[in-house]
Enzyme design. Structure first.
Site, short mmCIF file in Angstrom:
data_model
loop_
_atom_site.label_atom_id
_atom_site.label_comp_id
_atom_site.label_asym_id
_atom_site.label_seq_id
_atom_site.Cartn_x
_atom_site.Cartn_y
_atom_site.Cartn_z
N CYS A 1 -5.47 18.86 -9.60
CA CYS A 1 -5.49 17.61 -10.20
C CYS A 1 -4.26 16.97 -9.64
O CYS A 1 -3.12 17.51 -9.86
CB CYS A 1 -5.60 17.37 -11.56
N CYS B 1 -15.01 24.46 -4.70
CA CYS B 1 -15.56 25.46 -5.66
C CYS B 1 -14.78 25.22 -6.94
O CYS B 1 -13.77 25.47 -7.15
CB CYS B 1 -15.47 26.63 -5.23
N CYS C 1 -10.60 14.89 -14.34
CA CYS C 1 -10.25 15.92 -14.83
C CYS C 1 -10.01 16.30 -16.22
O CYS C 1 -10.12 15.39 -17.07
CB CYS C 1 -8.44 15.54 -14.46
N CYS D 1 -6.43 15.69 -17.98
CA CYS D 1 -5.89 14.14 -18.00
C CYS D 1 -6.85 12.97 -17.93
O CYS D 1 -6.34 11.71 -18.31
CB CYS D 1 -4.63 13.92 -17.08
#
Length: 232
Positions: free
Chosen positions: A159, A183, A111, A114
């Site tokens: 996320c 996507c 991510c 984070c």
């Protein structure tokens, strides 16, 4: 997806341009000027409000995000583009992301907000859609939110640690054996040249579809059974 993505990209660029004018008093830079595209129509204040709004603690799984920061902290940490995509659910212009045509043989993607591991390099494939595509996730790393913002039902992917917007997931296209296409915006993720953490397993994010044929057969059997009972 592409039409909606272009629309969201245009609004995002306009917003970034306005921020530049207001904060500096100068004309927006060329990189942030609103691109023009014939045939793109605005879809009303409702969609614009959704785009300008921040990420909320909403997902279909009811997961509480473990990474929480104020919007001021996110703005300080992320670039303008990253903040727009991750925290305001924006979308990159198709083909513009740095990971669109990037296919590493090893490593993984985390991510961009984070740093939580999300996808292995092996899960990435070329779908030709203009955005990075993945067909499976690190188990438990991604959550979903049903999205009806463009007059259609889509499934947003976020996320699972910080709620950052990744993109949307589609199924039924038969690109790979998992039958899922994630996507994903390049600005939402970051490539790490290292294996996934030990013990990390990969899986689909969407539940397996119900077997309609089996269901119909079961109903038919039940009806025939009842009919047979009545005839005795």
């Amino acid at each position: 997806f592409c039409t909606g993505a272009v629309y969201m990209h245009l609004l995002g660029r306009l917003r970034l341009s306005l921020i530049g004018v207001i904060s500096s008093g100068a004309a927006p830079s060329a990189a942030l000027r609103l691109p023009t595209m014939a045939g793109v129509r605005m879809r009303g204040a409702g969609q614009q409000a959704r785009m300008m709004g921040s990420v909320r603690d909403l997902n279909d799984q009811g997961v509480e995000y473990s990474v929480r920061k104020t919007e001021a902290a996110w703005r300080e940490q992320l670039s303008d583009e990253e903040y727009y995509v991750l925290r305001q659910k924006g979308t990159e212009y198709p083909g513009s992301g740095k990971y669109d045509k990037f296919y590493p043989k090893a490593g993984h993607f985390v991510c961009g907000g984070c740093g939580a591991p999300l996808y292995s390099a092996a899960a990435k494939f070329d779908s030709g859609c203009g955005w990075p595509a993945f067909d499976r996730i690190v188990k438990g790393a991604v959550v979903t939110q049903t999205d009806t913002s463009l007059g259609m039902r889509r499934v947003e992917i976020l996320c699972g640690s910080c709620g950052g917007h990744l993109g949307h997931v589609f199924e039924g296209e038969r690109f790979t054996r998992t039958n899922e296409r994630h996507c994903v915006n390049s600005a939402s993720v970051r490539y790490v040249d290292a294996p996934l953490p030990d013990g990390a397993a990969e899986t689909k994010v969407l539940p397996e579809p119900e077997d309609d044929a089996a269901g119909a057969k079961s109903i038919l059997s039940e009806l025939l059974g009842k009919k047979g009972g009545q005839g005795d």
